[in-house]
Design an enzyme around this catalytic site. Structure first.
Site, PDB file in Angstrom:
ATOM      1  N   TYR A   1     -43.321 -74.605  38.193  1.00 48.39           N
ATOM      2  CA  TYR A   1     -44.138 -74.041  37.093  1.00 48.39           C
ATOM      3  C   TYR A   1     -44.169 -74.629  35.662  1.00 48.39           C
ATOM      4  O   TYR A   1     -44.971 -73.952  34.904  1.00 48.39           O
ATOM      5  CB  TYR A   1     -43.581 -72.484  36.986  1.00 48.39           C
ATOM      6  CG  TYR A   1     -43.442 -71.571  38.184  1.00 48.39           C
ATOM      7  CD1 TYR A   1     -44.195 -71.904  39.487  1.00 48.39           C
ATOM      8  CD2 TYR A   1     -42.748 -70.682  38.241  1.00 48.39           C
ATOM      9  CE1 TYR A   1     -44.296 -71.249  40.422  1.00 48.39           C
ATOM     10  CE2 TYR A   1     -42.669 -69.752  39.376  1.00 48.39           C
ATOM     11  CZ  TYR A   1     -43.584 -70.055  40.575  1.00 48.39           C
ATOM     12  OH  TYR A   1     -43.275 -69.190  41.627  1.00 48.39           O
TER      13      TYR A   1
ATOM     14  N   LYS B   1     -35.729 -77.792  49.898  1.00 49.22           N
ATOM     15  CA  LYS B   1     -36.293 -78.485  51.187  1.00 49.22           C
ATOM     16  C   LYS B   1     -35.955 -79.852  51.127  1.00 49.22           C
ATOM     17  O   LYS B   1     -36.898 -80.803  51.069  1.00 49.22           O
ATOM     18  CB  LYS B   1     -37.745 -78.100  51.096  1.00 49.22           C
ATOM     19  CG  LYS B   1     -38.148 -76.531  51.015  1.00 49.22           C
ATOM     20  CD  LYS B   1     -38.030 -76.196  52.579  1.00 49.22           C
ATOM     21  CE  LYS B   1     -39.508 -76.603  53.298  1.00 49.22           C
ATOM     22  NZ  LYS B   1     -39.320 -76.522  55.041  1.00 49.22           N
TER      23      LYS B   1
ATOM     24  N   ASP C   1     -36.659 -72.440  53.765  1.00 45.04           N
ATOM     25  CA  ASP C   1     -37.547 -71.714  54.715  1.00 45.04           C
ATOM     26  C   ASP C   1     -36.468 -70.878  55.544  1.00 45.04           C
ATOM     27  O   ASP C   1     -36.759 -69.793  56.022  1.00 45.04           O
ATOM     28  CB  ASP C   1     -38.629 -72.432  55.416  1.00 45.04           C
ATOM     29  CG  ASP C   1     -37.957 -73.750  56.004  1.00 45.04           C
ATOM     30  OD1 ASP C   1     -36.760 -74.138  55.606  1.00 45.04           O
ATOM     31  OD2 ASP C   1     -38.694 -74.371  56.914  1.00 45.04           O
TER      32      ASP C   1
ATOM     33  N   ASP D   1     -38.264 -67.522  43.007  1.00 47.33           N
ATOM     34  CA  ASP D   1     -39.283 -66.726  42.839  1.00 47.33           C
ATOM     35  C   ASP D   1     -39.406 -65.799  44.152  1.00 47.33           C
ATOM     36  O   ASP D   1     -39.402 -64.393  43.993  1.00 47.33           O
ATOM     37  CB  ASP D   1     -40.541 -67.182  42.639  1.00 47.33           C
ATOM     38  CG  ASP D   1     -41.473 -66.184  41.503  1.00 47.33           C
ATOM     39  OD1 ASP D   1     -41.205 -64.915  41.736  1.00 47.33           O
ATOM     40  OD2 ASP D   1     -42.569 -66.646  41.455  1.00 47.33           O
TER      41      ASP D   1
ATOM     42  N   ASP E   1     -37.459 -62.079  45.477  1.00 45.86           N
ATOM     43  CA  ASP E   1     -38.411 -60.826  45.733  1.00 45.86           C
ATOM     44  C   ASP E   1     -37.978 -60.259  47.113  1.00 45.86           C
ATOM     45  O   ASP E   1     -38.123 -59.058  47.415  1.00 45.86           O
ATOM     46  CB  ASP E   1     -39.784 -61.060  45.621  1.00 45.86           C
ATOM     47  CG  ASP E   1     -40.247 -60.815  43.960  1.00 45.86           C
ATOM     48  OD1 ASP E   1     -39.635 -60.614  43.188  1.00 45.86           O
ATOM     49  OD2 ASP E   1     -41.369 -60.655  44.002  1.00 45.86           O
TER      50      ASP E   1
END
Ligand code: NAD
Length: 368
Positions: A142, A192, A225, A249, A253
């Protein structure tokens, strides 16, 4: 020794309503547990804009930098939707986070037994869940450069850059290990590393910080993942999860939805330790200012109350009193007290914001 200091910024909409209940609880701890804070209160968001023409004054910013912890309600509302971006209520919150350099965002996912049926997952998968996601908040995809939409070979190309320095990984890893020491002493780091160099570096640095300074904490690594899959398959396997800005992020959630209502979710954002050893800290509910119910006494104050419990544990080293407060919330829910957002089809009269606060105080009293 002087009392620890707390700056309260109720903000807009339901912010002042839920914060009024936290004030009752702060007073209870002062009266009944001899836990006294120097509390000051000020403006942030739309209410600050109304009075000063800015969502956060330099004076309040300086105060936030000097106290031991900041507790914020919520900011924003339709009255401010058409303001210039530079003075929107949310800018006040962003300025606090940026200037206090709050690089570690903590989102607990805690499922009280009495609310297990609110989750979209089966009761036995979520009942009693208590995990913490630590998301790096000030770097990564970001913020990385280059970023933008460029022209290349006659077409547009959108670019963002995942970029992490060793020191950025090091400090968020330490925040996660320090937290784990106040919990079940287990950290799972997610990245990852199979397909991203930034993930390889992330894994190496987290492992090195662990080996050098936190051998007493159990460390595991997982691809992000798979982490998402494991969070919905068997979330109770985790204690603390540490991950980067983008994966955090998403994963926080996902974890939030394990537990049901937005009115229940606290959060904290932590920065570097100050001279007194306490981290720079901002505690706030995850929800916004809920203009649709503001002023009606319908807001659930639990997210804000649990944010104060986090402050007790992570800023003031009062894990036992934090557990007392969380236990009081659990008791009230087990007794069937429900604010409107926690009502299911069974009907009945919902508890108002202040009735919920009073019930929690009564449960605190019973805990003595
Ligand atoms: P919101 O979180 O304010 O509300 C979403 C829905 O959840 C609404 O129906 C609301 O009534 C309900 N809700 C939220 N908190 C609740 C509580 N404690 N008890 C009961 N019900 C609750 O999100 P939104 O509607 O998207 O945004 C409203 C305003 O808040 C906007 O101006 C937005 O920019 C701002 N906002 C601020 C923050 C913050 O201050 N950290 C976060 C998100 C949104």
């Amino acid at each position: 020794m002087s009392n620890p200091s707390l700056l309260i910024l109720p903000g807009d909409g339901i912010g002042p309503e839920v914060m009024a209940e936290v004030r009752k609880i702060i007073d209870w701890f002062a009266d009944r547990r001899d836990l006294v804070f120097d509390v000051s209160e000020d403006l942030v968001g739309g209410c600050s804009y109304d009075k000063h023409g800015t969502p956060l004054t330099d004076e309040v910013m300086a105060k936030a930098q000097s106290v031991d912890a900041v507790l914020l309600g919520a900011v924003g509302g339709p009255a401010y939707d058409d303001l210039d971006f530079s003075v929107k209520p949310e800018r006040g919150l962003l300025r606090l986070r940026k200037e206090m350099d709050l690089f570690a965002n903590l989102r607990p996912a805690q499922c009280f037994d009495a609310l297990a049926d609110f989750s979209s997952l089966k009761r036995d998968i979520v009942a009693g869940l208590d995990i913490m996601i630590v998301r790096e908040l000030t770097s990564g995809s970001y913020f990385g450069e280059p970023r933008g939409i460029f022209e290349e070979n006659g077409e547009r190309v959108g670019i963002n850059t995942q970029r992490y320095t060793e020191s950025e990984i090091d400090r968020v890893a330490r925040a996660a290990f320090d937290l784990a020491r106040k919990r079940d002493k287990r950290v799972c780091s997610m990245e990852k590393a199979n397909v991203m160099e930034s993930g390889i570096l992330w894994r190496e640095v987290v492992q090195a910080v662990h080996d050098a300074d936190y051998p007493d904490v159990e460390l595991t690594h997982m691809y992000a993942d798979n982490g998402g899959m494991q969070l919905v398959r068997n979330p109770k396997q985790f204690d603390v999860i540490v991950t980067d800005n983008l994966f955090g992020d998403l994963l926080s959630d996902v974890a939030a939805m394990l537990t049901g209502s937005l009115g229940m979710l606290p959060s904290a954002s932590l920065g570097a330790p100050m001279d007194n050893g306490r981290p720079k800290a901002l505690y706030e509910p995850v929800h916004g200012s809920a203009p649709d119910i503001a002023g009606e006494g319908k807001a659930n104050p639990i997210a804000c109350i649990l944010s104060f419990a986090m402050a007790l544990r992570y800023s003031f080293d009062k894990g036992d009193e934090a557990a007392r407060l969380e236990g009081a919330v659990e008791q009230v829910l087990a007794d069937g007290v429900r604010s409107a957002d926690l009502m299911q089809a069974e009907g009945g009269k919902p508890a108002s914001t202040s009735e919920m606060g009073d019930a929690i105080i009564a449960a605190l009293e019973n805990s003595l």
